[in-house]
Write a protein that holds these residues in place. Structure first.
Motif, PDB file in Angstrom:
ATOM      1  N   UNK A 267     -13.787  46.924  55.699  1.00 45.43           N
ATOM      2  CA  UNK A 267     -15.229  47.068  55.906  1.00 45.43           C
ATOM      3  C   UNK A 267     -15.582  48.031  57.051  1.00 45.43           C
ATOM      4  N   UNK A 268     -15.018  47.858  58.263  1.00 46.79           N
ATOM      5  CA  UNK A 268     -15.395  48.765  59.350  1.00 46.79           C
ATOM      6  C   UNK A 268     -15.119  50.229  59.005  1.00 46.79           C
ATOM      7  N   UNK A 269     -14.010  50.454  58.329  1.00 44.95           N
ATOM      8  CA  UNK A 269     -13.646  51.816  57.958  1.00 44.95           C
ATOM      9  C   UNK A 269     -14.629  52.396  56.930  1.00 44.95           C
ATOM     10  N   UNK A 270     -14.950  51.587  55.930  1.00 49.10           N
ATOM     11  CA  UNK A 270     -15.889  52.017  54.888  1.00 49.10           C
ATOM     12  C   UNK A 270     -17.244  52.366  55.492  1.00 49.10           C
ATOM     13  N   UNK A 271     -17.708  51.512  56.394  1.00 51.09           N
ATOM     14  CA  UNK A 271     -19.008  51.728  57.021  1.00 51.09           C
ATOM     15  C   UNK A 271     -19.007  53.071  57.748  1.00 51.09           C
TER      16      UNK A 271
ATOM     17  N   UNK B  25     -25.021  52.759  59.109  1.00 49.66           N
ATOM     18  CA  UNK B  25     -25.994  51.740  58.717  1.00 49.66           C
ATOM     19  C   UNK B  25     -26.468  51.947  57.277  1.00 49.66           C
ATOM     20  N   UNK B  26     -26.450  53.207  56.794  1.00 51.25           N
ATOM     21  CA  UNK B  26     -26.871  53.465  55.411  1.00 51.25           C
ATOM     22  C   UNK B  26     -25.933  52.737  54.436  1.00 51.25           C
TER      23      UNK B  26
ATOM     24  N   UNK C 147     -26.664  49.791  51.581  1.00 51.35           N
ATOM     25  CA  UNK C 147     -26.179  49.831  50.189  1.00 51.35           C
ATOM     26  C   UNK C 147     -25.343  48.602  49.863  1.00 51.35           C
ATOM     27  N   UNK C 148     -24.551  48.198  50.858  1.00 51.64           N
ATOM     28  CA  UNK C 148     -23.700  47.022  50.675  1.00 51.64           C
ATOM     29  C   UNK C 148     -24.576  45.781  50.440  1.00 51.64           C
ATOM     30  N   UNK C 149     -25.665  45.698  51.237  1.00 52.65           N
ATOM     31  CA  UNK C 149     -26.581  44.560  51.075  1.00 52.65           C
ATOM     32  C   UNK C 149     -27.216  44.558  49.695  1.00 52.65           C
ATOM     33  N   UNK C 150     -27.640  45.756  49.252  1.00 54.57           N
ATOM     34  CA  UNK C 150     -28.247  45.869  47.919  1.00 54.57           C
ATOM     35  C   UNK C 150     -27.250  45.468  46.838  1.00 54.57           C
TER      36      UNK C 150
ATOM     37  N   UNK D 155     -19.592  50.750  47.809  1.00 53.47           N
ATOM     38  CA  UNK D 155     -20.255  49.577  48.377  1.00 53.47           C
ATOM     39  C   UNK D 155     -20.080  48.378  47.447  1.00 53.47           C
ATOM     40  N   UNK D 156     -20.212  48.630  46.148  1.00 50.07           N
ATOM     41  CA  UNK D 156     -20.075  47.519  45.201  1.00 50.07           C
ATOM     42  C   UNK D 156     -18.627  47.013  45.159  1.00 50.07           C
TER      43      UNK D 156
END
Ligand code: PHE
Length: 444
Positions: A31-35, A41-42, A46-49, A220-221
């Motif tokens: 996760x930290x790497x992907x972010x 934050x964008x 997307x992850x939240x959506x 993100x998905x």
């Protein structure tokens, strides 16, 4: 399986066990790497959506299938729709994929255990950067060390599962999840006070909306599915232990909140430290095993005891997080062996230890097998199986049966109101989106 089917004791137990499965290596290194790589934050937006629109409906689907059938991943769908071998095949595929994932997941678990023991001996303190980096390569390429650690990690996890759902899985998760949050918060305090840590914070939170495109949405998905343990049958299996009175939507949302909070906390614990040490944030488990010990070694010159203690806390958090996920994967195999061959829990655990342990040894000694398994399971099979599960709930199960599970036969007014939206997501949005992403993943 002989005897009455076990159940989780309370809502807290359900959420803790499911959060235990969800919170794992995916939160700590991926996760930290992907972010950082996909828009800061964008990406989080997307992850939240992705979680809200797709992962949560898939999660609710898996719990629905599990609770309705009261069976593990292998027989759940054929129990609800008997006489159609195809669903038994899908169930079998879920069992196979969960065992494959477990085999390489435990190898990383073994590395973490190795580093935990090294931290106990304060062995990173005062090492030079090149010495620290070579610890990981030497350890992972040595013949016996990763194998012994992998088998030990797997042995402990299997031992917990052998104790059963309540006395093993539930008890361990109820202690370890709060402990994990505590450990990661201690890490954050250490990390953000390091000189130069603000760069790491910027890397995590600075939104870069130019990065928002179809490809990042797919990432993100994929990350959200992996992180919530979807598409492996683990949540179907845990769902079969959920009481009839439990609110499936609340359990799903609770698990997702725990999982995301932990992922963000892990980002804040790791990235400031990585930047403070001047290390490039790279992908893969290497980031935690090569970069993080370096932080402890360099800081250890001034404060050796604190540095050794924080290093211990950090690797303990990784071991525990990986173990609760590994436990859910073993449970998929245990229910399969119980339901299909009537094997007892203890015998199933022994057999799985031999099977996954053996395959893990191959992964441990052959990095190419490890990489291919990871790619095949987490990029392809996870989506294929999640697709099958939503199609099953949307097109094979009766709508009334799905409604009964999600609304607890009308007893949950909020779920009654939300049902049409959730059902539309399960029946249409999720299968179409997963199919599109599966295809683009192959084309990209
Ligand atoms: N969710 C786990 C993680 O984030 C991985 C996992 C996937 C565990 C599937 C169980 C089943 O690390």
């Amino acid at each position: 399986m002989s005897g009455k089917k076990e159940r989780f004791g309370s809502r807290t137990a359900v959420i803790m066990a499911m959060a235990g499965s969800a919170i794992g290596l995916g939160n700590i290194w991926r996760f930290p790497y992907m972010v950082g790589e996909h828009g800061g934050a964008a990406f989080i937006v997307m992850y939240l959506l992705a979680t809200l629109l797709l992962s949560l409906p898939v999660f609710i689907t898996e719990v629905t299938i599990g609770r309705r059938s009261r069976k593990g991943a292998f027989s759940a769908m054929s129990e609800l729709h008997p006489g159609h071998r195809i669903w038994e095949f899908v169930g079998l595929l879920a069992v196979i994929v969960s065992l494959l994932i477990n085999s390489y997941y435990c190898v990383i678990g073994g590395w973490s255990l190795d580093f935990l023991l090294r931290s106990c001996a304060a062995s990173f303190v005062r090492m030079s950067p090149s010495e620290v980096t070579s610890v990981f390569s030497q350890m992972s390429s040595s013949r016996w060390e990763p194998v012994v650690m992998h088998l030990s990690f797997m042995g402990i996890s299997t031992f917990i599962v052998a104790h059963g759902v309540k006395a093993g899985i539930e008890k361990f998760s109820k202690i370890s999840i709060p402990a994990l949050f505590f450990l990661i918060i201690v890490m954050i305090f250490y990390s953000v006070t390091l000189p130069g840590a603000s760069e790491g914070l910027k890397y995590l939170v600075k939104p870069d909306f130019s990065q928002v495109n179809g490809e990042t949405m797919a990432y993100a998905l994929g990350q959200s599915f992996y992180s919530l343990s979807l598409g492996m049958g683990a949540i179907i299996t845990y769902g079969s232990y959920v009481h009839k009175e439990e609110d499936i939507v609340v359990s799903g949302a609770g698990t997702a909140v725990f999982d995301l909070t932990f992922a963000i906390l892990a980002g804040f614990a790791i990235m400031p430290a990585v930047f403070a040490a001047g290390i490039e944030p790279g992908a893969g488990p290497g980031l935690i095993f090569q970069s993080v010990p370096y932080i402890f070694s360099s800081m250890g010159e001034e404060v050796p005891v604190i540095s050794a203690a924080v290093s211990f806390i950090f690797f303990l958090a990784i071991v525990v997080a990986a173990m609760t996920s590994c436990i859910s994967l073993i449970e998929v195999g245990v229910t399969f062996l119980g339901e299909k061959f009537n094997l007892s829990r203890k015998k199933s655990c022994c057999l799985l230890f031999v099977l996954c342990g053996g395959l893990g040894i191959v992964c441990s000694l052959q990095p190419s097998v490890f990489d291919s398994l990871d790619w095949f399971c987490s990029n392809v099979m996870l989506l294929v199986l999640a697709f099958c599960f939503v199609v099953f709930a949307g097109f094979v199960m009766k709508k009334e049966d799905v409604r009964e599970e999600i609304t607890n036969a009308g007893a949950k007014p909020l779920n009654v109101r939300l049902f049409n939206v959730i059902y539309f997501q399960i029946k249409w949005i999720a299968p179409i989106a997963i199919a599109v992403i599966l295809v683009t993943n192959f084309i990209l």
